[in-house]
Design an enzyme around this catalytic site. Structure first.
Site, PDB file in Angstrom:
ATOM      1  N   HIS A   1      54.132 -24.848  34.457  1.00 26.39           N
ATOM      2  CA  HIS A   1      53.231 -23.990  35.261  1.00 26.39           C
ATOM      3  C   HIS A   1      53.994 -23.216  36.327  1.00 26.39           C
ATOM      4  O   HIS A   1      53.522 -22.191  36.814  1.00 26.39           O
ATOM      5  CB  HIS A   1      52.138 -24.849  35.924  1.00 26.39           C
TER       6      HIS A   1
ATOM      7  N   ASP B   1      53.062 -30.059  30.421  1.00 26.74           N
ATOM      8  CA  ASP B   1      53.476 -29.205  31.532  1.00 26.74           C
ATOM      9  C   ASP B   1      54.905 -29.526  31.976  1.00 26.74           C
ATOM     10  O   ASP B   1      55.135 -30.044  33.080  1.00 26.74           O
ATOM     11  CB  ASP B   1      52.498 -29.365  32.707  1.00 26.74           C
TER      12      ASP B   1
ATOM     13  N   SER C   1      54.936 -29.121  42.708  1.00 28.59           N
ATOM     14  CA  SER C   1      54.935 -29.174  41.227  1.00 28.59           C
ATOM     15  C   SER C   1      56.363 -29.182  40.711  1.00 28.59           C
ATOM     16  O   SER C   1      57.237 -28.501  41.259  1.00 28.59           O
ATOM     17  CB  SER C   1      54.210 -27.951  40.655  1.00 28.59           C
TER      18      SER C   1
END
Ligand SMILES: NCc1cccc(NC(=O)c2cccc3[nH]c(C(N)=O)cc23)c1
Length: 232
Positions: free
Chosen positions: A41, A89, A183
């Site tokens: 992402h 991801d 992230s």
């Protein structure tokens, strides 16, 4: 990282800051001399540009002995990753050259045994992501310890309502939590990387939306095959 604390400088020498035009975008960590693992992402708003990877850093701005910015030769998002959900991801980044390993730059082993981390296990997550709800960003690496919660609890209809797959895991998000910019960083349990931070519902610090991580063990074969197939 919300309501964490400043990490002890250079005690997480595997931490990477993925940057665009000198700006921290996402976390990541060194899994081999020339390879960094992060989240797919993170490439969503990069408009096809390659990241640069900062290793050996504690402060994002101050000069430090082993701090060095590496160019990326190639980026490999997991083929199953997409913008509509958190599945697969993961992002592998091949550095232009092997990182120079030293006291501030070190590889972190990742879990290869595909078995759930027990609920209530205290794990640690670090990053340069936002530290409050106004979106303030830290200069120095932050860290926080969080307990793992079971997939069943995490999938309760009042939480993530069945969207957490066997390839994901969760930690409690009451007050202390991961947030925007964390992230791609590793969830470290007993010195081993078990998960990679994913934005999930993007909510931070709300106990009704536990933090979600991509478990690494189910992807060990993919990681090994990409590293083996890429040149050099
Ligand atoms: N606690 C779980 C967790 C872990 C990691 C990250 C996040 N939250 C975001 O990343 C986020 C948050 C707010 C606005 C946002 N806008 C965007 C975006 N890409 O436009 C991301 C976000 C949440």
């Amino acid at each position: 990282i919300l309501r964490g604390s400043e990490a002890r400088p250079h005690l997480k020498p595997y931490m990477a800051s993925l940057q665009l035009d000198g700006q921290h975008v996402c976390g990541g960590f060194l899994i081999a001399e020339q390879w960094v693992l992060s989240a797919a992402h993170c490439t969503e708003e990069t408009d096809g540009k390659l990241f640069q990877v900062l290793l050996g850093a504690h402060s994002l701005t101050e000069p430090e002995p082993h701090k060095r910015l590496y160019r990326v030769r190639a980026q490999f998002p997991h083929p199953g990753s997409n913008i509509h959900n958190n599945k697969d991801d993961l992002l592998l980044l091949q550095l232009e050259e092997k990182a120079e390993l030293n006291s501030d730059v070190r590889v972190l082993p990742f879990q290869r045994e595909d078995r759930d981390v027990a609920a209530d296990t205290e794990c640690e997550v670090a990053g340069w992501g936002t530290i409050d709800h106004s979106g303030r960003r830290p200069d120095k690496l932050q860290q926080v310890q969080r307990p793992v919660i079971s997939r069943d609890v995490c999938n309760h209809r009042t939480r993530h309502d069945g969207t957490v797959t066997r390839n994901m895991m969760c930690t409690d998000s009451r007050r202390k939590d991961t947030c925007k910019g964390d992230s791609g960083g590793p969830l470290v349990c007993d010195g081993v990387a078990e998960g990679v931070v994913t934005a999930g519902s993007r909510v931070c610090g709300n106990y009704k939306k536990p933090a979600i991580y991509t478990r690494i063990a189910p992807y060990a074969a993919w990681i090994d095959s990409v590293m083996a197939s890429a040149d050099g």
